[in-house]
Write an enzyme that holds these catalytic residues in place. Structure first.
Site, PDB file in Angstrom:
ATOM      1  N   ASP A  50      46.830  23.584   4.357  1.00 56.06           N
ATOM      2  CA  ASP A  50      46.326  22.146   4.489  1.00 56.06           C
ATOM      3  C   ASP A  50      47.232  21.292   3.410  1.00 56.06           C
ATOM      4  OD1 ASP A  50      43.789  20.477   5.453  1.00 56.06           O
ATOM      5  OD2 ASP A  50      44.545  19.854   3.383  1.00 56.06           O
ATOM      6  N   TYR A  55      50.401  14.041  -0.959  1.00 55.12           N
ATOM      7  CA  TYR A  55      50.564  15.208  -1.833  1.00 55.12           C
ATOM      8  C   TYR A  55      52.188  15.341  -2.276  1.00 55.12           C
ATOM      9  CZ  TYR A  55      46.071  16.531   0.116  1.00 55.12           C
ATOM     10  OH  TYR A  55      44.863  16.674   0.546  1.00 55.12           O
ATOM     11  N   LYS A  80      48.384  14.785   6.958  1.00 51.91           N
ATOM     12  CA  LYS A  80      47.605  13.554   6.813  1.00 51.91           C
ATOM     13  C   LYS A  80      48.415  12.487   6.873  1.00 51.91           C
ATOM     14  CE  LYS A  80      44.348  16.535   4.495  1.00 51.91           C
ATOM     15  NZ  LYS A  80      44.957  17.004   3.315  1.00 51.91           N
ATOM     16  N   HIS A 113      44.075   9.999   6.542  1.00 58.24           N
ATOM     17  CA  HIS A 113      43.549  10.923   5.138  1.00 58.24           C
ATOM     18  C   HIS A 113      42.026   9.886   4.725  1.00 58.24           C
ATOM     19  CE1 HIS A 113      45.335  12.864   1.616  1.00 58.24           C
ATOM     20  NE2 HIS A 113      44.141  12.964   1.618  1.00 58.24           N
TER      21      HIS A 113
END
Ligand code: NDP
Length: 286
Positions: A50, A55, A80, A113
Site C-alpha cells: 500500500d 508518500y 492513491k 486519498h
C-alpha cells in the site's frame, strides 16, 4: 474469504477482483529506504503493498517489485491520487506519473486519498468519474476511496455509477470508525484499516498486554488478528525487519473466546481518532 497458497486469506471485492487481506504499508518510509523495506516484506511473503503518490516512495515500491523477480501479477499494489490533483486533467496526469514510478501498466487498486470537501468547490464527484475512466481503460483494476465519511459515500452513490471497492480509513481499537464501517458493510464497500495498530499507540494497553501475554503473542499481533477476524484489510508499516516478519505471523493462533469483545470495548469513538478529520482536512502537499 478464502485462503490461498501461503497463509494470507484473500478478500473478494465488489468488482470480482481479490486482494490479500494482509499487506505492507509504506507511509513515512523515506524514499531511500523503501526499496529495502519492500524487499524484506516480499521475502517474508507479503504480496500486497500500500503506497501513495503523497508518500513520495512509489519509485521504491516499483524498484523492489521489479528486483524481486516475482511476477507482477502475483503482487497487489495500491496507490492513491494526491490531494493536489483532483481536477480531472491533473488526475489523468497524476495517474500516468504513478504508473511511471511503479513501472507498471496498471495498479491493482487506485484510491482518492482524501475527499477534501472544503476544496475544489466540494466536487469529489468529478474526480470519482475520472477514477471510473481509469477502471474502464484498465489502468486501475479496482478503484476506491480513502477517508470518505458516510455523507461522502452517500453522495457518490447518488451521483455516480461505480460503487467504490474499498474505503481506506483510520481504524484501530481506540477508533473503530463504526458508522463508516457499517455503511461500507451494508453497501459492498470493503473497509481497509489504516494505522491498524494506531501507529504504535496500542502497545502499552493493559487489556491488550494481558491477551498477548496469555496467547504468547505480541500486542501488535493480537490487534492485527482482531482486524483479520473482523474482515478488515490491513497493511501495517514497519522499517524494522523483525517487526515486518512479526506482523506477518498472524495465522498460527486465534483469539480466545471473549478476547474480541475486550478489544471491541476499547473503542473511544471520535475521541480515539488520532489522524485528521476528513470533513475538514485540506492539506495540499507543496
Ligand atoms: P501503523 O498502525 O501500521 O503503525 C506503524 C508504526 O508502528 C511504526 O512506527 C512502526 O515502527 C510501529 N510498528 C509496526 N509494527 C510493530 C510491531 N510489531 N511492534 C511494535 N511497533 C510496531 O501505522 P501507519 O500509519 O503506517 O498505517 C499503516 C499503513 O496505512 C500506512 O503505511 C499506509 O500504507 C496506510 N495509511 C493510509 C492513510 C490514508 O490516509 N489513506 C493514512 C495513514 C496510513 P517501525 O517502523 O519503527 O518498526
Amino acid at each position: 474469504m478464502t485462503s490461498l497458497p501461503g497463509v494470507v486469506p484473500t478478500v473478494e471485492l465488489n468488482d470480482g477482483h481479490t486482494i490479500p487481506q494482509l499487506g505492507f504499508g509504506v507511509f513515512l518510509i523515506p524514499p531511500a529506504e523503501t526499496e529495502r523495506a519492500v524487499a524484506v516484506a516480499l521475502e517474508t511473503g507479503y504480496r500486497h503493498i500500500d503506497t501513495a503518490e503523497m508518500y513520495g516512495n512509489e519509485q521504491g515500491v516499483g524498484d523492489a517489485v521489479r528486483a524481486s523477480g516475482i511476477d507482477r501479477a502475483e503482487i497487489f499494489i495500491t496507490s492513491k491520487l494526491n490531494n493536489g490533483f483532483h481536477e480531472p486533467e491533473e488526475a489523468r496526469w497524476a495517474m500516468d506519473r504513478t504508473l511511471g514510478y511503479l513501472d507498471s501498466d496498471y495498479v491493482d487498486l487506485f484510491l482518492i486519498h482524501w475527499p477534501l470537501p472544503t476544496l475544489y468547490g466540494g466536487d469529489f464527484v468529478s474526480t470519482w468519474k475520472v477514477m471510473e475512466q481509469f477502471k474502464a481503460d484498465g489502468r486501475a483494476r479496482s478503484i476506491g476511496v480513502s477517508n470518505f465519511q458516510v455523507a461522502h459515500l452517500e453522495r457518490l452513490a447518488a451521483e455516480t455509477d461505480v460503487v467504490p471497492a474499498v474505503n481506506q480509513v483510520e481504524l484501530h481499537p481506540y477508533f473503530q470508525n463504526k458508522d463508516v464501517d457499517a455503511y461500507g458493510r451494508a453497501h459492498g464497500i470493503h473497509t481497509e484499516a489504516w494505522a491498524p495498530i494506531a501507529q504504535g499507540k496500542v502497545m502499552d494497553d493493559p487489556a491488550l498486554e494481558e491477551i498477548a501475554e496469555r496467547l504468547g503473542k505480541s500486542v501488535a499481533q493480537v490487534v492485527l488478528r482482531w482486524h483479520i477476524d473482523r474482515g478488515n484489510i490491513v497493511f501495517p508499516k514497519s522499517t524494522t525487519h523483525s517487526r515486518i516478519r512479526e506482523n506477518f505471523e498472524l495465522f498460527d493462533f486465534q483469539l480466545a473466546p471473549g478476547d474480541t469483545e475486550k478489544i471491541d470495548a476499547l473503542d473511544q469513538g471520535e475521541a480515539g481518532r488520532d489522524g485528521p478529520n476528513p470533513d475538514v482536512f485540506d492539506y495540499i502537499p507543496a
